[in-house]
Scaffold this active site. Structure first.
Site, PDB file in Angstrom:
ATOM      1  N   LYS A  49       0.828  -1.204   0.000  1.00 42.85           N
ATOM      2  CA  LYS A  49       0.000   0.000   0.000  1.00 42.85           C
ATOM      3  C   LYS A  49       0.874   1.271   0.000  1.00 42.85           C
ATOM      4  O   LYS A  49       2.079   1.191   0.220  1.00 42.85           O
ATOM      5  CB  LYS A  49      -0.929  -0.037   1.221  1.00 42.85           C
ATOM      6  CG  LYS A  49      -1.943  -1.190   1.169  1.00 42.85           C
ATOM      7  CD  LYS A  49      -2.927  -1.112   2.327  1.00 42.85           C
ATOM      8  CE  LYS A  49      -3.964  -2.227   2.234  1.00 42.85           C
ATOM      9  NZ  LYS A  49      -4.995  -2.099   3.315  1.00 42.85           N
ATOM     10  N   TYR A  69     -12.260  -1.906  -3.975  1.00 45.52           N
ATOM     11  CA  TYR A  69     -12.806  -2.153  -2.635  1.00 45.52           C
ATOM     12  C   TYR A  69     -14.341  -2.091  -2.617  1.00 45.52           C
ATOM     13  O   TYR A  69     -14.935  -1.804  -1.569  1.00 45.52           O
ATOM     14  CB  TYR A  69     -12.229  -1.147  -1.635  1.00 45.52           C
ATOM     15  CG  TYR A  69     -10.847  -1.523  -1.113  1.00 45.52           C
ATOM     16  CD1 TYR A  69     -10.670  -2.648  -0.284  1.00 45.52           C
ATOM     17  CD2 TYR A  69      -9.721  -0.773  -1.418  1.00 45.52           C
ATOM     18  CE1 TYR A  69      -9.420  -2.993   0.205  1.00 45.52           C
ATOM     19  CE2 TYR A  69      -8.455  -1.113  -0.929  1.00 45.52           C
ATOM     20  CZ  TYR A  69      -8.318  -2.224  -0.116  1.00 45.52           C
ATOM     21  OH  TYR A  69      -7.077  -2.565   0.379  1.00 45.52           O
ATOM     22  N   ASN A 125      -1.927   0.162   6.780  1.00 47.55           N
ATOM     23  CA  ASN A 125      -1.443  -1.110   7.324  1.00 47.55           C
ATOM     24  C   ASN A 125      -0.571  -1.882   6.344  1.00 47.55           C
ATOM     25  O   ASN A 125      -0.450  -3.099   6.434  1.00 47.55           O
ATOM     26  CB  ASN A 125      -2.622  -1.943   7.851  1.00 47.55           C
ATOM     27  CG  ASN A 125      -3.658  -2.205   6.774  1.00 47.55           C
ATOM     28  OD1 ASN A 125      -3.444  -1.896   5.602  1.00 47.55           O
ATOM     29  ND2 ASN A 125      -4.777  -2.802   7.150  1.00 47.55           N
ATOM     30  N   HIS A 137      -2.004  -5.538   1.451  1.00 47.21           N
ATOM     31  CA  HIS A 137      -3.309  -6.152   1.194  1.00 47.21           C
ATOM     32  C   HIS A 137      -3.053  -7.589   0.761  1.00 47.21           C
ATOM     33  O   HIS A 137      -2.052  -7.882   0.122  1.00 47.21           O
ATOM     34  CB  HIS A 137      -4.030  -5.420   0.054  1.00 47.21           C
ATOM     35  CG  HIS A 137      -5.229  -6.172  -0.460  1.00 47.21           C
ATOM     36  ND1 HIS A 137      -6.475  -6.055   0.123  1.00 47.21           N
ATOM     37  CD2 HIS A 137      -5.355  -7.094  -1.452  1.00 47.21           C
ATOM     38  CE1 HIS A 137      -7.324  -6.871  -0.511  1.00 47.21           C
ATOM     39  NE2 HIS A 137      -6.664  -7.487  -1.475  1.00 47.21           N
ATOM     40  N   GLU A 144      -9.461 -10.225  -7.879  1.00 46.37           N
ATOM     41  CA  GLU A 144      -8.452  -9.192  -7.606  1.00 46.37           C
ATOM     42  C   GLU A 144      -7.237  -9.329  -8.521  1.00 46.37           C
ATOM     43  O   GLU A 144      -6.656  -8.331  -8.935  1.00 46.37           O
ATOM     44  CB  GLU A 144      -8.041  -9.257  -6.133  1.00 46.37           C
ATOM     45  CG  GLU A 144      -9.179  -8.826  -5.211  1.00 46.37           C
ATOM     46  CD  GLU A 144      -8.822  -8.876  -3.737  1.00 46.37           C
ATOM     47  OE1 GLU A 144      -9.681  -8.495  -2.920  1.00 46.37           O
ATOM     48  OE2 GLU A 144      -7.678  -9.277  -3.385  1.00 46.37           O
TER      49      GLU A 144
END
Ligand code: DAT
Ligand code: MG
Length: 141
Positions: A9, A49, A112, A115, A126
């Site tokens: 990310k 998302y 965080n 993913h 995905e």
């Protein structure tokens, strides 16, 4: 053999953690079979998302995910989906098990660092979101 999608990310790319994240996956025996760096538009982040549409954190999440470059990768191996989830750790770095990417490197519940797909169905979707089949390299190399 299973395939899964992982992302470094924006917070991870910004802090030069691309190699560190990939290294943890490779050390666990997973093979990188597709890899690219890109920046999502807000609309693309909303599509990626879509499952979280309507949640209170949806706008924050998609704004953040389109705030800078990310690295997308397809990892292949036995139980790749579960392995990646285990190496990543829980969503909130404060709750993630010691030694996981999110516990060691994550900043907060939003930033965080990584993913990972959470099911075989989502992994297929995905992977297709980021890669065409001819961008995935398997077998002898
Ligand atoms: P995961 O990334 O562990 O699969 P998720 O699919 O539930 O977690 O949520 C996707 C991302 O959305 C997550 O990595 C960070 C963000 N997020 C989830 N819950 C959040 C919350 N309560 N507040 C802020 N961001 C959140
Ligand atoms: Mg998820």
């Amino acid at each position: 053999m299973e395939r899964t999608l992982s992302l470094v990310k924006p917070d991870g790319v910004k802090r030069n953690l691309v190699g560190e994240v990939i290294s943890r996956f490779e050390k666990a025996g997973l093979k990188v079979i597709g890899l690219k760096m890109l920046r999502l538009t807000k609309t693309q982040a909303e599509a990626f998302y879509a499952v979280h549409k309507g949640r209170p954190f949806f706008d924050e999440l998609t704004t953040y995910m389109s705030s800078g470059p990310i690295v997308a990768m397809v990892l292949e191996g036995e139980d790749a989906i579960a392995k990646v989830r285990e190496i990543m750790g829980a969503t909130d770095p404060k709750e993630a098990a010691p030694g996981t990417i999110r516990a060691d490197l994550g900043l907060n519940k939003g930033e965080n660092t990584v993913h990972g797909s959470d099911s075989p169905e989502n992994a297929v979707k995905e992977i297709a979101f980021f890669f065409s089949e001819n961008e995935l390299i398997e077998g002898e190399r």
